[in-house]
Design a protein around this motif. Structure first.
Motif, PDB file in Angstrom:
ATOM      1  N   THR A 135      37.032  45.694  48.429  1.00  0.00           N
ATOM      2  CA  THR A 135      38.278  45.003  48.094  1.00  0.00           C
ATOM      3  C   THR A 135      38.274  43.579  48.622  1.00  0.00           C
ATOM      4  OG1 THR A 135      39.621  47.021  48.090  1.00  0.00           O
ATOM      5  CG2 THR A 135      40.768  44.983  48.546  1.00  0.00           C
ATOM      6  N   ASP A 136      38.729  42.643  47.805  1.00  0.00           N
ATOM      7  CA  ASP A 136      38.905  41.253  48.226  1.00  0.00           C
ATOM      8  C   ASP A 136      40.263  40.759  47.761  1.00  0.00           C
ATOM      9  OD1 ASP A 136      36.778  39.996  49.678  1.00  0.00           O
ATOM     10  OD2 ASP A 136      35.508  40.251  47.919  1.00  0.00           O
ATOM     11  N   VAL A 137      40.945  40.043  48.620  1.00  0.00           N
ATOM     12  CA  VAL A 137      42.205  39.412  48.248  1.00  0.00           C
ATOM     13  C   VAL A 137      42.010  37.902  48.307  1.00  0.00           C
ATOM     14  CG1 VAL A 137      44.656  39.190  48.766  1.00  0.00           C
ATOM     15  CG2 VAL A 137      43.488  41.363  49.204  1.00  0.00           C
TER      16      VAL A 137
ATOM     17  N   VAL B 218      43.922  34.179  47.823  1.00  0.00           N
ATOM     18  CA  VAL B 218      45.260  33.593  47.839  1.00  0.00           C
ATOM     19  C   VAL B 218      45.182  32.108  47.479  1.00  0.00           C
ATOM     20  CG1 VAL B 218      47.273  33.153  49.300  1.00  0.00           C
ATOM     21  CG2 VAL B 218      45.919  35.235  49.638  1.00  0.00           C
TER      22      VAL B 218
ATOM     23  N   THR C 154      39.585  46.942  39.527  1.00  0.00           N
ATOM     24  CA  THR C 154      41.024  46.877  39.280  1.00  0.00           C
ATOM     25  C   THR C 154      41.507  45.515  39.754  1.00  0.00           C
ATOM     26  OG1 THR C 154      41.676  47.765  41.439  1.00  0.00           O
ATOM     27  CG2 THR C 154      41.285  49.349  39.674  1.00  0.00           C
ATOM     28  N   VAL C 155      42.541  45.020  39.098  1.00  0.00           N
ATOM     29  CA  VAL C 155      43.041  43.672  39.373  1.00  0.00           C
ATOM     30  C   VAL C 155      44.536  43.728  39.690  1.00  0.00           C
ATOM     31  CG1 VAL C 155      43.339  41.342  38.437  1.00  0.00           C
ATOM     32  CG2 VAL C 155      41.381  42.737  37.723  1.00  0.00           C
ATOM     33  N   GLY C 156      44.896  43.397  40.904  1.00  0.00           N
ATOM     34  CA  GLY C 156      46.303  43.269  41.276  1.00  0.00           C
ATOM     35  C   GLY C 156      46.644  41.794  41.284  1.00  0.00           C
ATOM     36  N   LEU C 157      47.500  41.378  40.351  1.00  0.00           N
ATOM     37  CA  LEU C 157      47.789  39.952  40.193  1.00  0.00           C
ATOM     38  C   LEU C 157      49.245  39.677  40.549  1.00  0.00           C
ATOM     39  CD1 LEU C 157      46.459  37.296  39.170  1.00  0.00           C
ATOM     40  CD2 LEU C 157      47.278  37.892  36.887  1.00  0.00           C
ATOM     41  N   SER C 158      49.456  38.794  41.525  1.00  0.00           N
ATOM     42  CA  SER C 158      50.808  38.380  41.916  1.00  0.00           C
ATOM     43  C   SER C 158      51.024  36.955  41.412  1.00  0.00           C
ATOM     44  CB  SER C 158      50.956  38.385  43.443  1.00  0.00           C
ATOM     45  OG  SER C 158      50.509  39.596  43.997  1.00  0.00           O
TER      46      SER C 158
ATOM     47  N   THR D 145      48.218  35.332  43.822  1.00  0.00           N
ATOM     48  CA  THR D 145      47.274  36.124  44.623  1.00  0.00           C
ATOM     49  C   THR D 145      46.530  37.083  43.711  1.00  0.00           C
ATOM     50  OG1 THR D 145      48.824  36.036  46.486  1.00  0.00           O
ATOM     51  CG2 THR D 145      47.063  37.664  46.620  1.00  0.00           C
TER      52      THR D 145
ATOM     53  N   ALA E  72      44.135  40.354  43.913  1.00  0.00           N
ATOM     54  CA  ALA E  72      43.557  41.416  44.742  1.00  0.00           C
ATOM     55  C   ALA E  72      42.642  42.250  43.863  1.00  0.00           C
ATOM     56  CB  ALA E  72      44.656  42.286  45.343  1.00  0.00           C
TER      57      ALA E  72
ATOM     58  N   THR F 102      39.660  45.197  43.503  1.00  0.00           N
ATOM     59  CA  THR F 102      38.876  46.291  44.068  1.00  0.00           C
ATOM     60  C   THR F 102      37.767  46.621  43.075  1.00  0.00           C
ATOM     61  OG1 THR F 102      40.738  47.189  45.294  1.00  0.00           O
ATOM     62  CG2 THR F 102      38.930  48.704  44.829  1.00  0.00           C
TER      63      THR F 102
END
Lengths: 311, 311
Positions: free
Chosen positions: A42-44, A46, A84-88, A128, A130, A132
Motif C-alpha cells: 500500500t502507498d498513499v 498526498v 485498488t485505488v482510493g481517490l480523495s 490523495t 491511496a 493497494t
C-alpha cells in the motif's frame, strides 16, 4: 499531549507496530495461498507532499503511483495481479485531472501487468491517492530483506540519482532544451518498476531503492544482521555531468529510482550482469553492522531525518 | 474547465469506469485463486466527511472503518484474511488519537477475523484512513447482486435506522441518560459486520446496506433486471419510538446499518429466519424495474443526491 509531529515517523511506527501482524516488514505483506503467496502493498500519495502540479502532470502522477507499488511487488519477486485505488478529491478538482491520473495508471498497468480491480471515491480537502497493489509469487522465489551473508556482493540494477536530478530540473529549470535533461525529467516522471528482472532472481536477498539507495542498504543490513562496504557508487552519468557537486548525495539519498538492491554470491552476480544490462556490483556484505560508502558511514534517511517527515 | 463538484459522483464514476477492470462492481472485487477467490475491497474515510471527533472517539473511528470493510466481505460471502491501512496525518495529530484508532481496528479484527498486514503512514493536511480488506470465498459461496428472480422474497438480517438515529443523538443530545439512546449510539459507533451469517447463505443474491436500505434494494434490482415491492419496512423499534417522524426516512436512507439485504426463494428465507434471530422478510422481487415501498417508488441516494456528494 504529544503530537505525531513531535514524536516523528520512527517513533510513530514504533507506536503502531504492536497492532500489526508479523507479516508486516518487507516491501509488501505475504498472505499464504495454495500455489505460493499473495503479496499486498500500500502507498498513499498526498498532493503537495508526494506530488505537485508544478512537477508532475496528472498522467505522470498516475503512472508514478502505480510504478511505485509495482516496484514493491518486483522487490518481493512477485508479478502484479491488480490494484485498488482510493481517490480523495476536493470538489474544485478538474475532471480532466482525474482522467489524466487514471490514464496514467492504466498505461503503467498495461505496460507492466495488472488492472484496476476496485476502489473508492470520496470528498476531501486534499487530493490523495491511496493505492493497494496485489501480486503473486511462488514461495521459493520470494525476495526478502533478510538473509544477506558475509561475502555476498551487493548489486544494483541501474544507476541512481536520476529521479532526484529530474525533480531539480523541474523545480529550477536551466537548459530545459538539453536532451540530457529530458532524460532525467523522464526518470522522475515515468519511473520503471523492475518487473523484467523476475526470471533472473532466484534465491537472492533484497528490496527496492524507492526510499533511496542508502536506506535500502541499511534496511537489508539491519534485517540480515550484517554490514556493507560500498566502493563503486552507481552514480548516474548525467547527474555526475550536470550536478557533480550533488551527485553522491542524490545517489544515496535522492530516492525514487525504483531499482532493486540485491545481495547474492559473486558468481551469481556475474551471471546476472552478463544477462541484464545496467546491473553492477557496488560493494560487498561485511561482518560489521555498519554500511560504509567510500570509507564513510552512511545512515538511512529514516535514521537521520525522522523528525522531518512529520515536522 | 468542468470540475468534479459540477460533474457529481455518478458522472465521475462514469468517467472512471472505462479505466477499471470488469471485476469492479459488487462490494468487492474478485481475484480468482486455485481454491476459490480472493475478495478485495477498499474504503477511504476522511475527517470531517466520514467521521468527526464530535461524534466518534478514535477507538470507534478505527472500529467503524474496519467493520465497514469486513461488512463488504460479508456481503460477498467471504471471510477476512487481513487489511492494509494507509493513514494520512497532520503533524499536530495527538499520538493518543493514533493509538486509539489502531486499538479500535485491532479490537474489531480480533472479534471478527483478520489482522493488519501492511500499510503506509504519510503527512497530510487532513486525517484520512484508507483501508483495503482482503478475504477469501469458495467460488460456489460467492454472493453477487445479480441473479434475483421474480418471486424471490427480500430478506434483511436486522432492523434499520439505528445508526442514523445514534448519530442524531450524538449531534443533538436530548436525554443522553436513557439506556435506549445508548443502544442507538452504540449502533452508530460500533457497527457489527454480519460475518456470522456466512454458514447460512448458500446460493443467495445480495449486498450490504452500508449506503442505506433503499440503495441496496435499487442496486440489487438494477443488477438483476427486476423490481421489488416492499411492504414490511424493518424500522428499528427505538427509532420508531423516539424519532417516529424520521423513522421511515432513516430506515431507507440512513445508511451504515451494515446489515445484509438478500434475495432468495421463500422456503429458504423461512429456514434462515428460523435459524438466525433478527432476520425478516420485507417484501418480494417483482417483474417491474421499480422498487416500491408502501406503494411509493424509492430511488437510491446515489440517484437522487448525486450532486451533493461532491458539492
Amino acid at each position: 499531549m504529544m503530537t505525531v509531529g513531535e514524536l516523528g515517523e520512527q517513533g510513530l511506527l514504533a507506536v503502531i507496530k504492536p497492532y500489526c501482524s508479523e507479516l508486516v516488514g518487507d516491501d509488501g505483506a505475504l498472505l499464504p495461498s495454495p500455489q505460493g503467496s499473495i503479496v499486498v502493498t500500500t502507498d498513499v500519495l498526498v498532493d503537495g507532499v508526494h506530488f505537485s502540479d508544478h512537477t508532475t502532470p496528472p498522467h505522470s502522477i498516475g503512472w508514478r503511483a502505480v510504478a511505485a507499488n509495482l516496484s514493491d511487488l518486483a522487490a518481493m519477486g512477485a508479478s502484479p495481479l491488480g490494484i485498488t485505488v482510493g481517490l480523495s478529491l476536493p470538489p474544485e478538482t478538474p475532471v480532466d485531472w482525474v482522467k489524466g491520473v487514471y490514464q496514467g495508471m492504466q498505461d503503467c498497468l498495461d505496460r507492466y501487468g495488472g488492472s484496476i480491480i476496485g476502489g473508492d471515491l470520496v470528498r476531501s480537502k486534499v487530493r490523495t491517492l491511496a493505492i493497494t497493489a496485489l501480486g503473486e509469487v511462488q514461495s521459493d522465489r520470494t525476495i526478502f530483506r533478510t538473509g544477506a551473508k558475509v561475502g555476498d556482493v551487493l548489486v544494483v540494477t541501474g544507476p541512481h540519482g536520476a529521479s532526484r536530478a529530474g525533480l531539480e530540473a523541474l523545480l529550477n529549470p536551466r537548459n530545459p532544451d538539453l536532451p540530457e535533461v529530458a532524460i532525467l525529467i523522464k526518470a522522475h516522471q515515468y519511473p520503471v518498476p523492475r518487473l523484467d528482472l523476475r526470471p533472473y532472481l532466484d534465491k537472492v536477498v533484497g528490496m527496492d531503492s524507492s526510499d533511496g539507495l542508502a536506506d535500502a542498504l541499511v534496511q537489508i543490513c539491519r534485517a540480515s544482521g550484517v554490514g556493507a562496504r560500498i566502493d563503486r557508487l552507481p552514480i548516474h552519468p548525467l547527474v555526475q555531468e550536470y550536478w557533480g557537486d550533488r551527485a553522491i548525495e542524490w545517489t544515496l539519498y535522492g530516492g525514487e529510482d525504483f531499482e532493486l538492491v540485491l545481495a547474492m554470491p559473486r558468481d551469481q552476480a556475474q551471471g546476472l550482469i552478463d544477462q541484464v544490462a545496467g546491473c553492477s556490483v557496488i560493494g560487498e556484505v561485511t561482518e560489521s553492522s555498519v554500511v560504509w560508502v567510500n570509507g564513510r558511514e552512511v545512515r538511512s534517511i529514516s535514521q537521520t531525518q525522522s523528525f522531518q517527515h512529520f515536522g
